[in-house]
Design a protein around this motif. Sequence first.
Motif, PDB file in Angstrom:
ATOM      1  N   TYR A 182       0.833  -1.204   0.000  1.00 52.83           N
ATOM      2  CA  TYR A 182       0.000   0.000   0.000  1.00 52.83           C
ATOM      3  C   TYR A 182       0.870   1.257   0.000  1.00 52.83           C
ATOM      4  CZ  TYR A 182      -3.288   3.532   1.745  1.00 52.83           C
ATOM      5  OH  TYR A 182      -4.039   4.675   1.916  1.00 52.83           O
ATOM      6  N   TRP A 183       1.866   1.299   0.887  1.00 49.28           N
ATOM      7  CA  TRP A 183       2.700   2.493   0.986  1.00 49.28           C
ATOM      8  C   TRP A 183       3.631   2.632  -0.206  1.00 49.28           C
ATOM      9  CZ3 TRP A 183       0.655   5.958   3.615  1.00 49.28           C
ATOM     10  CH2 TRP A 183      -0.013   5.694   4.811  1.00 49.28           C
ATOM     11  N   LEU A 184       4.026   1.520  -0.806  1.00 49.93           N
ATOM     12  CA  LEU A 184       4.810   1.604  -2.037  1.00 49.93           C
ATOM     13  C   LEU A 184       4.002   2.285  -3.143  1.00 49.93           C
ATOM     14  CD1 LEU A 184       6.510  -1.915  -2.068  1.00 49.93           C
ATOM     15  CD2 LEU A 184       7.705   0.284  -2.032  1.00 49.93           C
ATOM     16  N   VAL A 185       2.737   1.896  -3.273  1.00 55.00           N
ATOM     17  CA  VAL A 185       1.862   2.511  -4.274  1.00 55.00           C
ATOM     18  C   VAL A 185       1.765   4.015  -4.031  1.00 55.00           C
ATOM     19  CG1 VAL A 185      -0.543   2.684  -5.052  1.00 55.00           C
ATOM     20  CG2 VAL A 185       0.544   0.437  -4.818  1.00 55.00           C
ATOM     21  N   ASN A 186       1.555   4.402  -2.776  1.00 58.81           N
ATOM     22  CA  ASN A 186       1.476   5.823  -2.451  1.00 58.81           C
ATOM     23  C   ASN A 186       2.774   6.547  -2.771  1.00 58.81           C
ATOM     24  OD1 ASN A 186      -0.956   7.051  -0.564  1.00 58.81           O
ATOM     25  ND2 ASN A 186      -0.944   4.817  -0.647  1.00 58.81           N
ATOM     26  N   SER A 187       3.903   5.903  -2.471  1.00 62.10           N
ATOM     27  CA  SER A 187       5.197   6.522  -2.724  1.00 62.10           C
ATOM     28  C   SER A 187       5.429   6.761  -4.210  1.00 62.10           C
ATOM     29  CB  SER A 187       6.310   5.643  -2.151  1.00 62.10           C
ATOM     30  OG  SER A 187       7.583   6.170  -2.480  1.00 62.10           O
ATOM     31  N   TYR A 188       5.154   5.751  -5.042  1.00 64.55           N
ATOM     32  CA  TYR A 188       5.366   5.896  -6.481  1.00 64.55           C
ATOM     33  C   TYR A 188       4.372   6.878  -7.095  1.00 64.55           C
ATOM     34  CZ  TYR A 188       9.028   2.429  -6.999  1.00 64.55           C
ATOM     35  OH  TYR A 188      10.236   1.766  -6.936  1.00 64.55           O
TER      36      TYR A 188
END
Length: 357
Positions: A182-188
Amino acid sequence: MPILSTAPGSDGPRRSCGSFVGAGGQQVRVLITGIGGQDGFYLSLALLRRGHRVFGIHRRDPPGEPLATLLPAGGDLQLLTGDVTDRAFLRRVVGEAAPEQIYNLAAQSRVGQSFAMAERTFEVNALAPLYLLEIIRELNPRIRFFQACSAEVFGECPRAPQDESTPFAPVSPYAIAKASAYWLVNSYRRSSGLFACNAILYNHESPLRDESFLSGKVVRSLARILVGQQQTLALGNLEARRDWGFAGDYVEAMVAMMAQAEPDDYVIASGEGHSVGEFVEEAFGYARLDWRKHVVIDEQLLRASEAHVLLGNAGRARARLGWQPRLGFQALVRLMVDSAIEQVKAATLSAAASREH
């Protein structure tokens, strides 16, 4: 040899069903990882009905039922067997399929098993989406990306109902890996400007659920009890409350998310909470059986850490996507019971016929 081609004389990974174009006249190229699962089937069906071209990664070759039933259905579907934790494989697939959208549904999705196979759970549930986001950034930042998240990220004792602002407090390797993705998606999305979105999915079921999931275990055990093949059903915590919906409804939310002008994260839930005991009572009551005569509590099935009350508020999805579930709790349970009874009876007749021959 390119992954999407077939060697002469081979029935290899490519299976095409002939192209057709949707009512809007625009065909979209879509890649689905985890296409062999429940959500992969319903999502593929929804996209093929819209006239899109679907490429799907799955683990088995040949594909199992019911995915195989989509192959001659009149749409454009190509299946590829591979491992989503193989970055080179993913890069070749994305390069050759040239998708405009990627739905990442691949997951080690058994919460209980994630304690025994934590490393594999992280590889599939966190590293694979990282690989895909990096591949999109490198090859074509215009590709839209969907990540299937889970309400398990909210943890053991969240406030209820939960929405997109509820803090995460994951308590299992499965949930921690899903939170990482989830946080990877937000980061990218922020750092690279990608169209990348998360759906925080609550329990969504269908007749395709197997017995490694509680809902599938309940209805199939019930069906075997009805035909005399089984007497008892062992379960753990009957008080755990879940927000149950129909998978066929939830994939429509996924499609709507990918059609938005701007990417965002959405809770996808029915908004109704029911305990495991209520699920059991509804299923057995529909079959006119007293569940108390058949259900036994097995302490080995009790988890030390478990999210007890998961109830979603899908207000953002209703307001922005115009989405709401169509199939209610009672109808869902009964649909699953009817299907399980039909499957068990068919298997029983098939076994009897085999013995006669």
